[in-house]
Design an enzyme around this catalytic site. Structure first.
Site, PDB file in Angstrom:
ATOM      1  N   ASP A 149       2.700  36.686 -30.836  1.00  0.00           N
ATOM      2  CA  ASP A 149       3.328  36.088 -30.823  1.00  0.00           C
ATOM      3  C   ASP A 149       3.739  35.169 -31.987  1.00  0.00           C
ATOM      4  O   ASP A 149       4.508  35.355 -33.141  1.00  0.00           O
ATOM      5  CB  ASP A 149       2.142  35.525 -30.305  1.00  0.00           C
ATOM      6  CG  ASP A 149       2.901  33.778 -29.053  1.00  0.00           C
ATOM      7  OD1 ASP A 149       3.855  33.237 -29.339  1.00  0.00           O
ATOM      8  OD2 ASP A 149       2.559  34.543 -27.758  1.00  0.00           O
ATOM      9  N   HIS A 220       3.496  27.753 -29.741  1.00  0.00           N
ATOM     10  CA  HIS A 220       3.397  29.112 -28.182  1.00  0.00           C
ATOM     11  C   HIS A 220       2.240  29.766 -28.384  1.00  0.00           C
ATOM     12  O   HIS A 220       1.434  30.299 -27.011  1.00  0.00           O
ATOM     13  CB  HIS A 220       4.767  29.859 -27.972  1.00  0.00           C
ATOM     14  CG  HIS A 220       4.905  29.950 -27.318  1.00  0.00           C
ATOM     15  ND1 HIS A 220       4.781  31.936 -27.101  1.00  0.00           N
ATOM     16  CD2 HIS A 220       5.790  30.406 -26.183  1.00  0.00           C
ATOM     17  CE1 HIS A 220       4.821  32.707 -25.993  1.00  0.00           C
ATOM     18  NE2 HIS A 220       5.619  31.578 -25.187  1.00  0.00           N
ATOM     19  N   SER A 558       5.579  32.980 -20.408  1.00  0.00           N
ATOM     20  CA  SER A 558       4.915  33.383 -20.602  1.00  0.00           C
ATOM     21  C   SER A 558       2.968  33.109 -20.953  1.00  0.00           C
ATOM     22  O   SER A 558       1.842  33.150 -21.638  1.00  0.00           O
ATOM     23  CB  SER A 558       4.998  32.457 -22.651  1.00  0.00           C
ATOM     24  OG  SER A 558       6.235  33.096 -23.052  1.00  0.00           O
TER      25      SER A 558
END
Length: 776
Positions: A149, A220, A558
């Site tokens: 990530d 994220h 996601s």
């Protein structure tokens, strides 16, 4: 054969004779990935790196340094490397012995919908809710989840290690120091962190290699890691919305972050480096919320995620990936390799309601996240976008969509503007900004498809409504000379129905890479997800008088991916010896297909969801712990899949650590891909002229060694589906039993997609396998 296409592309690009380049300036050099399959037996990491350098030397010109050309050497989980090469050198190296494929380093994208912000209530289930004992992994399990990530924000309260024991002794990873990140940034929850930029000036001319730390720069990675395995945090919220306890699906699991994504995306060379290290470090699962574009889906031998996942699964590591955000169009999903657990996205039973109040105090329900400062009384003039069209705008209806440059500022100043929105329209965010800069006091967007997605507008008053609600507003506006209204600040509504609903952005099947495999595998919450975030630097994202929120509402597949990773970690902790295939099977065969109205799951349009939308259904963490039966698949099964897919034995022996002398079955064919021992069934090109037989093997993992399972079939009228035998009798000495599913047409021809299911039950467990049959 698709596997050979990768090298063929390079050969076709090299259309000029090498001598034509003599004396010319050195050709453009780009990053290429050279994939060389399984790590040879008895090869050390140092030996492999030397082999990679020697291979590079054989194609480089005299005086060029292979050490400076080499970016990454993959030598732990699989063999290969990334290097900066000319096209000529790439072609030359593709012809060398031992090379499986050579491809330009692709840039993959995160599977987050960037302009959407949403709420999540942790540990949400639709039709079952685990108790605390079932919902938490045993503290002694020490399951380790690796994340490929954007990095991690270690100071987040979601990564506190209170009451956690010592780091497992089998952990071989590191906590890499970097910019604003030290080895002490890790703890007993966040046990490892790596990043994949290079210090070599020649190798780092692009922005995507600008990261010099495992620290998250976008939020994220912090969000996905805390969703899957974050520690419990009391009184978490997004500026008061969705207030409650935030916690990951597997709070006792450890987190290892591999920062493979940077400013411009996620380079495949870094993704492979992350997989390679994670395999060596000793992770149990991997959560990968990124992927290729639906417009450029590579062959398995040229897909960094498929390659890395293949070798991770061979080492017993479950790999969970997001399906992509290119829905609702069909055949739009990615990460379809059968060794990957692919996840679609659904909503939860919580809505962010921001109503429109019309003159006469009639309330119209809407949804968005805004902290509106407008008066609650309807005192602001309303105007439809088309009525505010500028003189220079065309008459194509673009003004009704409030397209950029189509409205007259003087006509919307001080007013709330009603705008249409359709799939394919320009970003609502940019159009909203133009309305705001033109003096509008608020905006109302009309979109049936996106009404369930609560876009975040913070202090600017914006909401989204359905077309039915828009009809009411337009009817009111047409009935009075001076229509007025207001937009209320967002409130949280719980027990929203129906839920779950397939998120409109969630990518759909069928798989274009291997039509004999049904994808996605399952669905999980991916809308309205509240999880940890990095401190905000942009004050425009912070409501007046507030400090930056340590949590954020984000949406995308996601977000659904780490939900399933958390469930998989819990299943693994309860069943440490289970293979990745068994864990996937447990999650798939126990998934649910009904919503909180006890009706079939639906899509954003209201139609009944199919396996192309949700796979086996919505994940059910409690039921997945005790599935009764599982469908095992190991290396030999994937060897046969690759044979059927079209890889020759010579290439297969390079890709996988196949037994000496392994040969593909003589009858290998893509039509036999359906026979992979998968928890679901997919059949393509079904004419109906002949019956199609599919084979499966079920393994009893229930508490009762002596168990009898009876089958039930749900099929459409166009199909006759028979299961032979219709009962499976397991005993202490018979834990595996095979059966056949025979598909026959009841009509002269079969067209379109037909769906159904096969369910085995012993009175306690229900082991369901969906099927999809595609007629010609």
């Amino acid at each position: 054969m698709k596997g050979s296409v990768v090298i063929g592309i390079f050969l076709s690009l090299w259309s000029l004779a090498p001598q034509q380049f003599m004396g010319m300036q050195e050709a453009k050099r780009e990053v290429y990935v050279i994939y060389m399959g399984a790590v040879p037996v008895a090869s050390s990491g140092d030996m492999l790196r030397e082999n990679h350098l020697q291979l590079l030397s054989s194609v480089l010109r005299r005086g060029q340094s292979p050490e400076k050309t080499l970016l990454w050497s993959y030598r732990h989980g699989f063999s290969g490397f990334a290097a900066r090469l000319s096209k000529e050198e790439a072609v030359a190296i593709s012809e060398k012995a031992g090379v499986v494929s050579v491809f330009l380093d692709p840039i993959y994208q995160l599977h987050t919908t960037r302009s959407w912000d949403f709420l999540r209530q942790t540990s949400l289930e639709t039709d079952s809710k685990p108790d605390e004992e079932a919902a938490s992994s045993p503290q002694t399990s020490d399951t380790i989840i690796g994340f490929l990530d954007t990095g991690v924000w270690p100071e987040s309260s979601s990564f506190n290690d209170k009451e956690m024991g010592a780091v497992p002794g089998r952990w071989k990873g590191v906590c890499m120091a970097g910019s604003n990140f030290s080895a002490s940034s890790c703890n007993k929850k966040l046990i490892g962190a790596r990043y994949y930029s290079s210090d070599d000036d020649m190798a780092t001319p692009t922005k995507w290699l600008s990261g010099d730390s495992p620290r998250d720069a976008s939020g994220h990675g912090t969000h996905t890691a805390s969703t899957a395995a974050g520690s419990s945090v009391m009184d978490a919220s997004y500026y008061g919305l969705a207030r409650g306890i935030a916690k990951g699906g597997s709070t006792s699991s450890r987190i290892a972050m591999y920062r493979v994504c940077f400013e411009d995306g996620c380079p495949g060379s870094a993704i492979l480096a992350g997989f390679d290290d994670a395999i060596r470090d000793g992770v149990d699962l991997m959560s990968v919320s990124l992927g290729a574009s639906k417009f450029n889906r590579p062959d398995f031998a040229a897909d960094p995620i498929a390659i890395g996942a293949f070798h991770a699964v061979a080492k017993g590591i479950t790999v969970v990936c997001s399906a992509g955000n290119d829905g609702p169009s069909s055949a739009s999903l990615v990460n379809t390799a059968p060794w990957i657990l692919t996840v679609a996205a659904t909503t939860i039973d919580r809505d962010f309601e921001s109503d429109v109040v019309l003159g006469g105090n009639k309330a119209i329900k809407g949804g968005a996240i805004n902290f509106s400062g407008l008066q609650k009384s309807p005192v602001y003039p309303l105007i439809y976008g088309e009525a505010a069209k500028s003189n220079s705008s065309s008459n194509d209806g673009s003004a009704s969509h409030c397209d950029l440059g189509t409205l007259e500022a003087n006509k919307i100043r001080g007013k709330i503007v009603l705008c249409n929105h359709s799939t394919g329209d320009f970003s609502k965010t940019f159009r909203t900004e133009e309305l705001k800069s033109s003096g509008a006091v608020g905006a109302i967007w009309i979109s049936d498809m996106q009404r369930g997605v609560a876009d975040t507008y913070n202090s600017f008053p914006v909401t989204q409504i359905s077309s039915q609600a828009a009809d009411e507003i337009l009817s009111y506006m047409n009935s009075t000379k001076n229509p007025v209204g207001t937009i209320l600040a967002t409130v949280t509504v719980t027990k929203y129905r129906p839920a779950p609903v397939v998120a409109y952005f969630s990518s759909r099947g069928p798989s274009t890479e291997a039509s004999g495999i049904l994808k996605p595998d399952v669905a999980a919450p991916g809308v309205n997800i509240l999880a940890a975030w990095i401190p905000g630097e942009d004050s425009s994202d912070v409501p007046p008088g507030q400090k930056p929120s340590p949590f954020k509402l984000v949406s995308g597949t996601s977000m659904s991916c780490p939900h399933v990773a958390g469930v998989a970690a819990t299943v693994k902790s309860w069943n440490p010896s289970w293979s990745p295939a068994a864990i996937r099977s447990a999650i798939m065969t126990t998934a649910t297909q009904v919503n909180n109205d006890d009706a079939p799951l639906t899509t954003e349009s209201g139609s009944t969801a199919t396996p192309y939308d949700i796979g086996a259904g919505e994940v059910s963490p409690t039921a997945a712990l005790q599935p009764g039966l599982v469908y095992e698949a190991g290396p030999e099964d994937y060897f046969r899949f690759l044979c059927n897919y079209g890889y020759p034995p010579s290439k297969l022996r390079l890709i996988a650590d196949t037994p000496e002398g392994y040969k593909c079955p003589e009858n290998s064919s893509k039509q036999l891909i359906s026979d992979l021992n998968y928890p679901s069934i997919a059949i393509s090109n079904f004419t109906g002229k002949e019956s199609k037989i599919v084979n499966r093997i079920a393994t009893n993992v229930g508490a009762e060694e002596d168990a009898t399972y009876a089958v039930s079939v749900k099929s459409p009228p166009e199909l006759d589906v028979q299961v032979v035998p219709n009962k499976l009798h397991f005993s202490k000495n018979t834990t595996k039993l095979s059966y056949q599913v025979i598909f026959s047409a009841t009509k002269a021809s079969v067209k379109g997609d037909l769906f159904g299911s096969i369910t085995w039950s012993d009175g306690i467990h229900r082991v369901r396998s969906p099927f999809a049959v595609r007629g010609i």
